[in-house]
Enzyme design. Structure first.
Site, mmCIF file in Angstrom:
data_model
loop_
_atom_site.group_PDB
_atom_site.id
_atom_site.type_symbol
_atom_site.label_atom_id
_atom_site.label_comp_id
_atom_site.label_asym_id
_atom_site.label_seq_id
_atom_site.Cartn_x
_atom_site.Cartn_y
_atom_site.Cartn_z
ATOM 1 N N GLU A 91 35.058 23.998 29.435
ATOM 2 C CA GLU A 91 36.053 24.625 28.553
ATOM 3 C C GLU A 91 37.473 24.154 28.850
ATOM 4 O O GLU A 91 38.265 23.924 27.928
ATOM 5 C CB GLU A 91 35.980 26.142 28.687
ATOM 6 C CG GLU A 91 36.953 26.895 27.793
ATOM 7 C CD GLU A 91 36.785 28.393 27.878
ATOM 8 O OE1 GLU A 91 37.777 29.110 27.626
ATOM 9 O OE2 GLU A 91 35.677 28.873 28.194
ATOM 10 N N ASP A 92 37.804 24.006 30.116
ATOM 11 C CA ASP A 92 39.199 23.756 30.495
ATOM 12 C C ASP A 92 39.511 22.317 30.877
ATOM 13 O O ASP A 92 40.686 21.945 30.943
ATOM 14 C CB ASP A 92 39.591 24.651 31.682
ATOM 15 C CG ASP A 92 39.606 26.124 31.322
ATOM 16 O OD1 ASP A 92 39.610 26.445 30.121
ATOM 17 O OD2 ASP A 92 39.594 26.956 32.253
#
Length: 211
Positions: A91-92
């Site tokens: 996600e990051d």
């Protein structure tokens, strides 16, 4: 797992000092863990998050380490601990699910994918969607999310407005309601932190009439 990691080119010599408290917790609670896989997952996570900071100013890698340590103290297995170390890398950081699957296996990749919010969804739909996908995973993945929010539910930054504080607290409640059945211990820890989280300030009382 080890042969895949050698090809990935992340093998280290000796345990990184920052990793030692986690390794000690694993030795105490799950001594048959694959320590090589866990150390390599840390290396991948540290490289992926390098340069990122927490709101506290600490290096971001301290967060997955804290999450994984909570789970190590509960005696979780290697797949769960590796997924916890890597849980924010898709996600990051843009690490691909295919990369995780190739180097850490299907269980880790599927767990991290479920824990990752879908960037194509509107903000108000992304967390409910992730929780639904987590519920389709083994209960150990539920524990990663619970430990993640236990770790994240710290006093909010001073610049957060009341609405954001309330939304973050409400989101934590949604998480514990959806996943708390997986662990009464983590459910209790998270509910305690939610209860202590700063409430939204009460509306100002109307000014007294001068008439």
């Amino acid at each position: 797992v080890r042969s895949r990691l050698v090809r990935f080119g992340t093998r280290n010599s000796g345990t990184t000092p920052a990793l030692e408290p986690l390794m000690q917790a694993i030795r105490t609670n799950y001594p048959k863990a694959d320590f090589s896989a866990i150390e390599q997952a840390y290396v991948v996570a540290e490289r992926a998050h390098r340069g990122q900071l927490r709101k506290s100013g600490d290096p971001y890698i301290t967060h997955p380490l804290a999450v994984t340590t909570i789970l190590a103290e509960l005696g979780m297995d290697t797949t769960t601990l590796v997924a916890a170390l890597l849980h924010d890398t898709v996600e990051d950081c843009g690490v691909t699910v295919a990369t995780l699957e190739a180097h850490f296996g299907t269980g880790v990749a599927a767990g991290v994918l479920a824990l990752s919010k879908d960037p194509a969804l509107p903000r108000d739909q992304a967390m409910p969607d992730s929780l639904r996908r987590i519920q389709l995973q083994p209960r150990e993945v539920w524990l990663v999310k619970l430990a993640d929010r236990v770790t994240n539910l710290q006093p909010p930054p001073s610049h957060w407005k009341a609405a954001k504080i309330a939304a973050y607290r409400d989101e934590a409640t949604t998480i514990v309601e959806a996943l708390g059945a997986a662990s009464s211990y983590l459910e209790g820890r998270l509910r305690t932190k939610i209860a202590a989280y700063p409430p939204a300030p009460a509306p100002a009382a109307p000014a007294a009439s001068s008439t």
